[in-house]
Design a protein around this motif. Structure first.
Motif: not given
Length: 195
Positions: A49-64
């Motif tokens: 990276t940054p030659f190859e695009q690498v994106s971190i997987i994020t998850r939304d936090f929802s208490p419900s």
């Protein structure tokens, strides 16, 4: 982009991966990624990276949408245990299932120091090659560093002994791969896929 922790899930080349290792290289970062699904599950690649695009997987936090409390408690206890033991602790050994001699830990310690473990265990009869191999396999599996293992033994009673010992001592179920079984696997494998 910096801060790729080991175990972080990312998207690269349109697929899901887990970060195994990160190494700075000047203005770039070399990432070793392990596939998380499909045909590439368990296989590893290196990307820069940054030659190859690498994106971190994020998850939304929802208490419900919280999961069951029992799941969180197990995860939390595992996290605390890992923190208490430290990174050099052997995770997979369960006392009472076997008596480990100090020399039997040598292949395990070497395997843990390797980036991509490949070990040949060859010793005299009765010194515990089965225990040494089982320790290495079980530990690497508990650390999610291994998905496939090849154990080569002569056909006959010795193969049955290995299968029985691995199941009894480590809870590992080994499949016997004969010539016919290997041919069947090859026919079911897609072209270019590693078996």
């Amino acid at each position: 982009m910096a801060g790729f922790l080991s175990g972080t899930e990312v998207i690269a080349r349109g697929l899901r991966w887990e970060v195994v290792d990160e190494q700075p290289m000047g203005d770039h970062i070399r990432l070793r990624l392990r596939g998380l699904g499909g045909l590439l599950a368990g296989s590893e690649i290196d990307v820069l990276t940054p030659f190859e695009q690498v994106s971190i997987i994020t998850r939304d936090f929802s208490p419900s949408k919280a999961g069951p409390l029992s799941n969180w408690l197990v995860y939390h206890q595992a996290f605390l245990l890992e923190q208490a033991l430290g990174p050099d602790a052997i995770l997979a050994v369960q006392p009472g299932r076997l008596r480990i001699e100090p020399y039997q830990l040598v292949p395990l310690s070497r395997a843990l120091r390797m980036n991509r473990p490949r070990i040949l265990i060859a010793d005299d009869v009765g010194l515990g090659k089965t225990v040494e191999a089982g320790l290495v396999i079980a530990e690497l599996m508990s650390r999610r560093q291994v998905y496939r293992v090849l154990v080569v033994t002569p056909a006959g009673p010795l193969m049955e002994q290995w299968k029985r010992e691995m199941l009894d001592r480590f809870g590992l179920m080994l499949d016997e791969v004969s010539r016919d079984k290997l041919e069947q696997i090859r026919k079911q494998t897609e072209l270019g896929q590693s078996i």
